[in-house]
Design an enzyme around this catalytic site. Structure first.
Site, PDB file in Angstrom:
ATOM      1  N   SER A   1      -4.249 -24.776 -49.053  1.00  0.00           N
ATOM      2  CA  SER A   1      -4.250 -23.876 -47.903  1.00  0.00           C
ATOM      3  C   SER A   1      -3.826 -24.627 -46.629  1.00  0.00           C
ATOM      4  O   SER A   1      -2.687 -25.086 -46.544  1.00  0.00           O
ATOM      5  CB  SER A   1      -5.623 -23.225 -47.760  1.00  0.00           C
ATOM      6  OG  SER A   1      -5.583 -22.118 -46.906  1.00  0.00           O
TER       7      SER A   1
ATOM      8  N   ASP B   1      -3.220 -13.027 -53.027  1.00  0.00           N
ATOM      9  CA  ASP B   1      -3.459 -13.893 -51.880  1.00  0.00           C
ATOM     10  C   ASP B   1      -2.500 -13.501 -50.771  1.00  0.00           C
ATOM     11  O   ASP B   1      -1.290 -13.399 -51.007  1.00  0.00           O
ATOM     12  CB  ASP B   1      -3.226 -15.355 -52.285  1.00  0.00           C
ATOM     13  CG  ASP B   1      -3.539 -16.363 -51.188  1.00  0.00           C
ATOM     14  OD1 ASP B   1      -3.786 -15.959 -50.039  1.00  0.00           O
ATOM     15  OD2 ASP B   1      -3.525 -17.571 -51.483  1.00  0.00           O
TER      16      ASP B   1
ATOM     17  N   HIS C   1      -6.934 -16.599 -53.548  1.00  0.00           N
ATOM     18  CA  HIS C   1      -7.019 -17.788 -52.704  1.00  0.00           C
ATOM     19  C   HIS C   1      -8.368 -18.471 -52.939  1.00  0.00           C
ATOM     20  O   HIS C   1      -9.406 -17.813 -53.052  1.00  0.00           O
ATOM     21  CB  HIS C   1      -6.911 -17.374 -51.236  1.00  0.00           C
ATOM     22  CG  HIS C   1      -6.681 -18.491 -50.296  1.00  0.00           C
ATOM     23  ND1 HIS C   1      -5.420 -18.922 -49.944  1.00  0.00           N
ATOM     24  CD2 HIS C   1      -7.545 -19.276 -49.614  1.00  0.00           C
ATOM     25  CE1 HIS C   1      -5.525 -19.918 -49.089  1.00  0.00           C
ATOM     26  NE2 HIS C   1      -6.807 -20.164 -48.873  1.00  0.00           N
TER      27      HIS C   1
END
Length: 350
Positions: A197, A291, A321
């Protein structure tokens, strides 16, 4: 999920893992009708976890003060954490950041080559949350199952230290690792960068900024990376609510990280905005189907390919995610982590 008292964590963790071990057909019966979007079917165990989170009714990170959100993320990570992976060694270090030393942890797998490969790793959490503790279980597993040393770096967080502090710390830490490679048991020519991320964003930025160094990164492992803060791709509309990472949560992260919204155009914030991506190290890009960041991760992999960079793109269509930190409670997430470990081993191992 709630910030649970430490005494309750083992019992709740056991219950959640028990759900994750049920037969897939039974998981689907518990979760309800299959959820299919964009031709993708959400894994039933993930559907159950999301339903549990909704039932608990806890506020999202963006609804909390930053300090409380940080405690909440750590609690969530502890709830999903695997048992500590057995390693050959763990070293607590101080590495160079852009404006002073930063804490780091070196995870050394058993029977690691000496010198061997090294992945300089950056945790996720929207440049605002997360730290060495929240991602220790995942980085330990990555080191153990890839056979490659992992150096987890505690870069500065926003809003106390906004953009470009995280990117600058990441670059300084990579260069420190190259300079001190032999002390780390690493081959300086086999040092890569990676993270999930926001950590994937930092990794992509470092890979580009250090590409012209005398010893550039050998590899970049980008786990559902943030690549464009200046635009929202269609996956934001499809998966922006109800799949753990929400659009409002990303907006909260962006507002803390970028003091001025115009900074989103800077390639150090949005690597997809860089004009030239040629000459970058080989990449493994892995994204989750459900996501909001899915499409920008895929777009970055395509841009790298167009620039002549060797890229492997892995789309886990039924996941959300955060799967990097969920291997202990989900078979599907564990399989995705094994794919990542195999990619790191193939590029940096030996």
């Amino acid at each position: 999920m709630p910030v649970l008292p430490a005494a309750l964590l083992p019992a709740v963790r056991l219950a959640v893992r028990g759900l994750g071990r049920l037969p897939r057909s039974l998981q689907q019966r518990i979760a309800g009708a299959p959820l299919i979007i964009d031709g993708q079917r959400l894994e039933p165990e993930i559907q159950m976890i999301l339903a549990l989170e909704e039932w608990l009714g806890e506020p999202d990170y963006y609804e909390l003060p930053v300090a409380e959100a940080r405690r909440r993320l750590l609690s969530d990570a502890q709830l999903a954490a695997a048992r500590p992976a057995r390693l050959g060694g763990l070293r607590r270090l101080s590495v160079s950041g852009a404006e002073g030393p930063r804490e780091a942890r070196l995870y050394v797998p058993q029977d690691a080559a000496d010198p061997g490969g090294l992945l300089v790793a950056f945790h996720g959490g929207g440049w605002t949350l997360g730290g060495l503790d929240s991602h220790e279980p995942a980085f330990r597993l990555l080191a153990r199952d890839s056979g490659v040393r992992v150096l987890s770096v505690d870069y500065r967080l926003a809003p106390e230290d906004p953009f470009p502090a995280a990117a600058e710390d990441g670059l300084a830490a990579f260069r420190w690792a190259v300079e001190h490679a032999l002390e780390l048991g690493a081959d300086p020519a086999r040092i890569g960068v990676g993270g999930d991320s926001a950590g994937g964003n930092i990794s992509a930025v470092v890979a580009r900024l250090a590409a012209a160094d005398p010893i550039p990164p050998a590899f970049q492992a980008l786990i559902y990376p943030v690549t464009d803060l200046a635009a929202k791709f269609p996956s934001y509309e499809r998966f922006g609510e109800g799949f753990y990472l929400s659009e409002r949560q990303m907006d909260w992260y962006d507002a803390h990280y970028l003091p001025d919204p115009s900074m989103a155009e800077d390639p150090r914030a949005s690597p997809l905005r860089a004009r030239d991506l040629s000459g970058l190290p080989q990449a493994y890009v892995t994204v989750a189907g459900f996501d909001p960041l899915r499409d920008e991760g895929i777009a970055y992999a395509q841009r790298l390919l167009e620039a002549g960079v060797e890229v492997e793109l892995d789309v886990h269509r039924g996941l959300i995610h955060g799967f990097f930190n969920m291997s202990a409670i989900s078979r599907a997430c564990d399989a995705a982590l094994r794919d990542l470990c195999a990619a790191v081993r193939a590029r940096l191992g030996g």
